[in-house]
Design a protein around this motif. Structure first.
Motif, mmCIF file in Angstrom:
data_model
loop_
_atom_site.group_PDB
_atom_site.id
_atom_site.type_symbol
_atom_site.label_atom_id
_atom_site.label_comp_id
_atom_site.label_asym_id
_atom_site.label_seq_id
_atom_site.Cartn_x
_atom_site.Cartn_y
_atom_site.Cartn_z
ATOM 1 N N SER A 82 0.809 -1.223 0.000
ATOM 2 C CA SER A 82 0.000 0.000 0.000
ATOM 3 C C SER A 82 0.837 1.264 0.000
ATOM 4 C CB SER A 82 -0.929 0.017 1.223
ATOM 5 O OG SER A 82 -0.164 -0.049 2.424
ATOM 6 N N THR A 83 2.160 1.145 -0.053
ATOM 7 C CA THR A 83 3.031 2.319 -0.026
ATOM 8 C C THR A 83 4.112 2.152 -1.106
ATOM 9 O OG1 THR A 83 2.694 2.545 2.357
ATOM 10 C CG2 THR A 83 4.528 3.757 1.380
ATOM 11 N N PHE A 84 4.310 3.174 -1.892
ATOM 12 C CA PHE A 84 5.344 3.139 -2.928
ATOM 13 C C PHE A 84 5.931 4.542 -3.064
ATOM 14 C CE2 PHE A 84 1.250 3.837 -4.860
ATOM 15 C CZ PHE A 84 1.460 4.934 -5.674
ATOM 16 N N ALA A 85 7.113 4.579 -3.603
ATOM 17 C CA ALA A 85 7.854 5.836 -3.746
ATOM 18 C C ALA A 85 7.479 6.511 -5.063
ATOM 19 C CB ALA A 85 9.357 5.581 -3.699
ATOM 20 N N VAL A 86 7.293 7.826 -4.989
ATOM 21 C CA VAL A 86 6.976 8.645 -6.164
ATOM 22 C C VAL A 86 8.106 9.651 -6.330
ATOM 23 C CG1 VAL A 86 5.345 10.234 -7.214
ATOM 24 C CG2 VAL A 86 4.512 8.337 -5.800
ATOM 25 N N TYR A 87 8.761 9.610 -7.477
ATOM 26 C CA TYR A 87 9.876 10.512 -7.757
ATOM 27 C C TYR A 87 9.369 11.744 -8.510
ATOM 28 C CZ TYR A 87 13.080 6.798 -6.426
ATOM 29 O OH TYR A 87 13.756 5.830 -5.723
ATOM 30 N N PRO A 88 9.825 12.922 -8.135
ATOM 31 C CA PRO A 88 9.410 14.126 -8.890
ATOM 32 C C PRO A 88 10.017 14.145 -10.282
ATOM 33 C CG PRO A 88 11.041 14.703 -7.235
ATOM 34 C CD PRO A 88 10.694 13.254 -7.003
ATOM 35 N N ARG A 89 9.484 14.994 -11.122
ATOM 36 C CA ARG A 89 9.936 15.070 -12.506
ATOM 37 C C ARG A 89 11.338 15.679 -12.571
ATOM 38 N NH1 ARG A 89 6.540 17.899 -17.456
ATOM 39 N NH2 ARG A 89 7.952 17.257 -19.154
ATOM 40 N N VAL A 90 12.192 15.077 -13.363
ATOM 41 C CA VAL A 90 13.562 15.567 -13.506
ATOM 42 C C VAL A 90 13.556 16.807 -14.397
ATOM 43 C CG1 VAL A 90 15.891 14.994 -14.273
ATOM 44 C CG2 VAL A 90 14.450 13.243 -13.234
ATOM 45 N N PRO A 91 14.171 17.913 -13.968
ATOM 46 C CA PRO A 91 14.187 19.113 -14.827
ATOM 47 C C PRO A 91 14.990 18.866 -16.091
ATOM 48 C CG PRO A 91 15.635 19.417 -12.938
ATOM 49 C CD PRO A 91 14.876 18.144 -12.700
ATOM 50 N N SER A 92 14.546 19.473 -17.170
ATOM 51 C CA SER A 92 15.212 19.288 -18.451
ATOM 52 C C SER A 92 16.522 20.058 -18.486
ATOM 53 C CB SER A 92 14.306 19.748 -19.593
ATOM 54 O OG SER A 92 14.046 21.135 -19.478
ATOM 55 N N SER A 93 17.465 19.539 -19.245
ATOM 56 C CA SER A 93 18.755 20.215 -19.387
ATOM 57 C C SER A 93 18.615 21.538 -20.136
ATOM 58 C CB SER A 93 19.730 19.305 -20.135
ATOM 59 O OG SER A 93 19.225 18.967 -21.407
ATOM 60 N N ARG A 94 17.622 21.644 -20.991
ATOM 61 C CA ARG A 94 17.426 22.895 -21.730
ATOM 62 C C ARG A 94 16.977 24.011 -20.801
ATOM 63 N NH1 ARG A 94 13.738 23.586 -27.219
ATOM 64 N NH2 ARG A 94 14.335 25.739 -27.658
ATOM 65 N N ALA A 95 16.166 23.674 -19.795
ATOM 66 C CA ALA A 95 15.728 24.697 -18.843
ATOM 67 C C ALA A 95 16.862 25.103 -17.906
ATOM 68 C CB ALA A 95 14.528 24.189 -18.044
ATOM 69 N N LEU A 96 17.728 24.150 -17.549
ATOM 70 C CA LEU A 96 18.839 24.468 -16.649
ATOM 71 C C LEU A 96 19.928 25.258 -17.360
ATOM 72 C CD1 LEU A 96 19.147 21.073 -14.731
ATOM 73 C CD2 LEU A 96 18.033 23.172 -13.964
ATOM 74 N N THR A 97 20.265 24.861 -18.579
ATOM 75 C CA THR A 97 21.316 25.547 -19.346
ATOM 76 C C THR A 97 20.750 25.929 -20.709
ATOM 77 O OG1 THR A 97 22.106 23.403 -20.123
ATOM 78 C CG2 THR A 97 23.179 24.336 -18.171
ATOM 79 N N PRO A 98 20.139 27.098 -20.850
ATOM 80 C CA PRO A 98 19.576 27.488 -22.146
ATOM 81 C C PRO A 98 20.661 27.682 -23.190
ATOM 82 C CG PRO A 98 19.527 29.333 -20.601
ATOM 83 C CD PRO A 98 19.958 28.125 -19.818
ATOM 84 N N ALA A 99 20.277 27.523 -24.430
ATOM 85 C CA ALA A 99 21.229 27.671 -25.531
ATOM 86 C C ALA A 99 21.677 29.121 -25.634
ATOM 87 C CB ALA A 99 20.597 27.211 -26.844
#
Length: 250
Positions: A82-99
């Motif tokens: 009845s219990t499981f781990a939920v991982y948040p969404r990984v941020p995209s590399s484009r948002a972290l380091t824009p072109a």
């Protein structure tokens, strides 16, 4: 005769021995011919400084921590997970380091279009934006305004451009205009296409079967409607003035 020959033999033997000894004698270092360069002694003043330390590597971001999501068991007598781990969404590399090119284009667009009107006029998110098939009029600093059917919109950041087509003296004329150019004073929508075009590039309108021809009649009608709406107040004032003048005469 025999004694003379025996006396010369030992002398020749001694010459050969001295010649071999001279060749085997060690030669001083200064007389040796070598390709190596002379090195300086390792004195404290001549010791090279140590190389600068390498910059510390940037620590990698730690992975996002999950959170536990629990479910109520439907059957209390049957053991279920009845219990499981939920991982948040990984941020995209484009948002972290824009072109860098996109950042430069955005900076130039903000500088050339401070109010953002031209960006909104051709934005896909704007429902009232100009679309291929509409008749647009471009006013420049030099020359007369040019009106034509928009065949294509090339979206390329600060180099965004539109292609307009019109017929002048029975000859098709096409003009490319960059919307963020400082030489352009204004871009206005003269006529809207009744139905949405199913293509992004209306190059088939170059054919005589689909060519709209001259669009000056649409431009003149659009100017007439603009003059009507802009001179409505002035016309009303003129009627009121004539009415007051007639009352005064009476």
């Amino acid at each position: 005769m025999l004694t003379h020959t025996t006396a010369r033999r030992p002398l020749g033997a001694w010459k050969s021995v001295l010649r071999h000894a001279r060749q085997q004698r060690p030669t001083p270092v200064s007389l040796l011919r070598t390709m190596t360069t002379q090195t300086t002694p390792d004195t404290p003043s001549a010791v090279e400084p140590p190389p600068p330390p390498m910059p510390a590597a940037t620590p990698k971001p730690s992975p996002p921590k999950p959170y536990l999501h629990s479910l109520k068991p439907q059957r209390p007598n049957t053991p279920t997970r009845s219990t499981f781990a939920v991982y948040p969404r990984v941020p995209s590399s484009r948002a972290l380091t824009p072109a860098p090119l996109e950042s430069y284009h955005a900076q130039q667009v903000r500088r050339l279009d401070r109010k953002g009107l031209r960006t909104r006029l051709f934005s896909k998110a704007n429902p009232d934006a100009a679309k291929p098939g509409d008749v647009l009029q471009v006013t420049t600093k030099r020359g007369e305004p040019f009106a034509g059917v928009c065949l294509s919109i090339r979206r390329a950041g600060v180099d965004t451009a539109i292609l307009l087509r019109n017929t002048m003296t029975k000859i098709g004329v096409e003009m490319w205009y960059k919307i963020y150019s400082p030489n352009i004073l204004g871009i206005e929508i003269v006529w809207r296409r009744p139905k949405r075009a199913r293509r992004a590039r209306l190059m088939y309108m170059r054919q005589p079967k689909h060519d709209m021809g001259n669009v000056d009649h649409l431009v003149s009608e659009w100017r007439r409607t603009r003059n009507v709406f802009s001179s409505k107040g002035k016309a009303g004032k003129g009627k009121d003035a004539s009415a007051t003048g007639a009352k005064g005469r009476r």
